[in-house]
Design a protein around this motif. Structure first.
Motif, PDB file in Angstrom:
ATOM      1  N   LEU A  27      85.396 113.371  56.746  1.00 42.13           N
ATOM      2  CA  LEU A  27      85.329 114.671  57.427  1.00 42.13           C
ATOM      3  C   LEU A  27      83.890 115.165  57.546  1.00 42.13           C
ATOM      4  O   LEU A  27      83.521 115.762  58.560  1.00 42.13           O
ATOM      5  CB  LEU A  27      86.189 115.697  56.692  1.00 42.13           C
ATOM      6  CG  LEU A  27      87.698 115.455  56.741  1.00 42.13           C
ATOM      7  CD1 LEU A  27      88.416 116.384  55.767  1.00 42.13           C
ATOM      8  CD2 LEU A  27      88.230 115.631  58.157  1.00 42.13           C
ATOM      9  N   THR A  33      80.201 121.186  56.492  1.00 37.77           N
ATOM     10  CA  THR A  33      81.503 121.823  56.625  1.00 37.77           C
ATOM     11  C   THR A  33      81.792 122.731  55.436  1.00 37.77           C
ATOM     12  O   THR A  33      81.658 122.298  54.289  1.00 37.77           O
ATOM     13  CB  THR A  33      82.611 120.744  56.708  1.00 37.77           C
ATOM     14  OG1 THR A  33      82.253 119.800  57.728  1.00 37.77           O
ATOM     15  CG2 THR A  33      83.955 121.338  57.026  1.00 37.77           C
ATOM     16  N   PRO A  34      82.223 123.968  55.700  1.00 33.98           N
ATOM     17  CA  PRO A  34      82.614 124.854  54.604  1.00 33.98           C
ATOM     18  C   PRO A  34      83.898 124.348  53.942  1.00 33.98           C
ATOM     19  O   PRO A  34      84.738 123.723  54.597  1.00 33.98           O
ATOM     20  CB  PRO A  34      82.877 126.201  55.279  1.00 33.98           C
ATOM     21  CG  PRO A  34      82.333 126.091  56.664  1.00 33.98           C
ATOM     22  CD  PRO A  34      82.274 124.635  56.997  1.00 33.98           C
ATOM     23  N   ARG A  36      86.477 125.953  53.141  1.00 36.38           N
ATOM     24  CA  ARG A  36      87.675 126.520  53.777  1.00 36.38           C
ATOM     25  C   ARG A  36      88.115 125.686  54.988  1.00 36.38           C
ATOM     26  O   ARG A  36      89.289 125.712  55.365  1.00 36.38           O
ATOM     27  CB  ARG A  36      87.439 127.971  54.176  1.00 36.38           C
ATOM     28  CG  ARG A  36      86.452 128.143  55.301  1.00 36.38           C
ATOM     29  CD  ARG A  36      86.353 129.583  55.797  1.00 36.38           C
ATOM     30  NE  ARG A  36      85.329 129.669  56.814  1.00 36.38           N
ATOM     31  CZ  ARG A  36      84.074 129.981  56.585  1.00 36.38           C
ATOM     32  NH1 ARG A  36      83.681 130.287  55.362  1.00 36.38           N
ATOM     33  NH2 ARG A  36      83.196 130.023  57.575  1.00 36.38           N
ATOM     34  N   ASP A  37      87.181 124.964  55.615  1.00 33.74           N
ATOM     35  CA  ASP A  37      87.540 124.112  56.745  1.00 33.74           C
ATOM     36  C   ASP A  37      87.993 122.717  56.294  1.00 33.74           C
ATOM     37  O   ASP A  37      88.669 122.013  57.054  1.00 33.74           O
ATOM     38  CB  ASP A  37      86.363 123.974  57.711  1.00 33.74           C
ATOM     39  CG  ASP A  37      86.032 125.287  58.410  1.00 33.74           C
ATOM     40  OD1 ASP A  37      86.850 126.237  58.329  1.00 33.74           O
ATOM     41  OD2 ASP A  37      84.959 125.373  59.024  1.00 33.74           O
ATOM     42  N   LEU A  38      87.623 122.320  55.090  1.00 33.94           N
ATOM     43  CA  LEU A  38      88.067 121.031  54.558  1.00 33.94           C
ATOM     44  C   LEU A  38      89.523 121.111  54.081  1.00 33.94           C
ATOM     45  O   LEU A  38      90.288 120.167  54.285  1.00 33.94           O
ATOM     46  CB  LEU A  38      87.174 120.589  53.388  1.00 33.94           C
ATOM     47  CG  LEU A  38      85.744 120.203  53.716  1.00 33.94           C
ATOM     48  CD1 LEU A  38      84.944 119.983  52.436  1.00 33.94           C
ATOM     49  CD2 LEU A  38      85.712 118.955  54.593  1.00 33.94           C
ATOM     50  N   PRO A  40      92.386 122.608  55.019  1.00 34.60           N
ATOM     51  CA  PRO A  40      93.523 122.339  55.907  1.00 34.60           C
ATOM     52  C   PRO A  40      93.651 120.862  56.305  1.00 34.60           C
ATOM     53  O   PRO A  40      94.733 120.426  56.692  1.00 34.60           O
ATOM     54  CB  PRO A  40      93.251 123.198  57.149  1.00 34.60           C
ATOM     55  CG  PRO A  40      92.182 124.142  56.782  1.00 34.60           C
ATOM     56  CD  PRO A  40      91.455 123.557  55.619  1.00 34.60           C
ATOM     57  N   GLU A  41      92.566 120.126  56.202  1.00 39.72           N
ATOM     58  CA  GLU A  41      92.580 118.707  56.580  1.00 39.72           C
ATOM     59  C   GLU A  41      93.077 117.797  55.455  1.00 39.72           C
ATOM     60  O   GLU A  41      93.292 116.611  55.665  1.00 39.72           O
ATOM     61  CB  GLU A  41      91.168 118.255  56.985  1.00 39.72           C
ATOM     62  CG  GLU A  41      90.605 119.004  58.167  1.00 39.72           C
ATOM     63  CD  GLU A  41      91.362 118.714  59.454  1.00 39.72           C
ATOM     64  OE1 GLU A  41      91.865 117.584  59.613  1.00 39.72           O
ATOM     65  OE2 GLU A  41      91.439 119.625  60.292  1.00 39.72           O
ATOM     66  N   THR A  70      80.262 131.568  50.967  1.00 37.80           N
ATOM     67  CA  THR A  70      80.799 130.291  51.441  1.00 37.80           C
ATOM     68  C   THR A  70      79.935 129.138  50.953  1.00 37.80           C
ATOM     69  O   THR A  70      78.711 129.195  51.025  1.00 37.80           O
ATOM     70  CB  THR A  70      80.834 130.282  52.987  1.00 37.80           C
ATOM     71  OG1 THR A  70      81.634 131.375  53.430  1.00 37.80           O
ATOM     72  CG2 THR A  70      81.396 128.990  53.514  1.00 37.80           C
ATOM     73  N   VAL A  72      78.998 125.308  51.687  1.00 40.57           N
ATOM     74  CA  VAL A  72      79.030 124.330  52.774  1.00 40.57           C
ATOM     75  C   VAL A  72      78.601 122.981  52.211  1.00 40.57           C
ATOM     76  O   VAL A  72      77.565 122.868  51.561  1.00 40.57           O
ATOM     77  CB  VAL A  72      78.101 124.760  53.931  1.00 40.57           C
ATOM     78  CG1 VAL A  72      78.077 123.708  55.025  1.00 40.57           C
ATOM     79  CG2 VAL A  72      78.536 126.109  54.482  1.00 40.57           C
TER      80      VAL A  72
END
Length: 109
Positions: A27, A33-34, A36-38, A40-41, A70, A72
């Motif tokens: 990813l 990438t924060p 919080r975005d990792l 859901p994946e 945050t 990252v």
């Protein structure tokens, strides 16, 4: 006494031997990438992701920067992405060979 190179390599590959760590590295190839975005994946709890990110950070494969509240994450270098591409290429060749063997076995019935 220093650790022999083969042992250091084995420990390195052992560290990579977790599916969540590999997926995180994949990813992060898209760029920083924060967390919080990792999440859901990945099909893991936040605490589990945190543990895996800490291992990757301690190993030096990823970096973490704080932007306000945050965190990252990013790959520590292009070599990490190259390692993942190489692994994909090797797996593709292995699976292609297995596919050919499977076809031969099916044809021999």
């Amino acid at each position: 006494m220093p650790v022999p190179l083969y042992q250091a390599k084995a420990e390195f590959f052992r560290m990579l031997g977790h599916p969540v760590r590999i997926r995180v590295l994949e990813l992060l190839q898209a760029g920083p990438t924060p967390v919080r975005d990792l999440l859901p994946e990945l099909d893991v709890e936040p605490s589990s992701l945190s543990q895996q990110l800490a291992i990757l950070r301690r190993s030096g494969l990823v970096t973490a920067t704080r932007e306000g509240s945050t965190v990252v994450y990013a790959l520590a270098g292009a070599d990490v992405a190259e390692l993942l591409r190489t692994a994909r290429r090797i797996l593709t060749e292995l699976l292609a060979d297995q596919g050919m063997l499977l076809e031969e076995l099916r044809a021999a019935r």
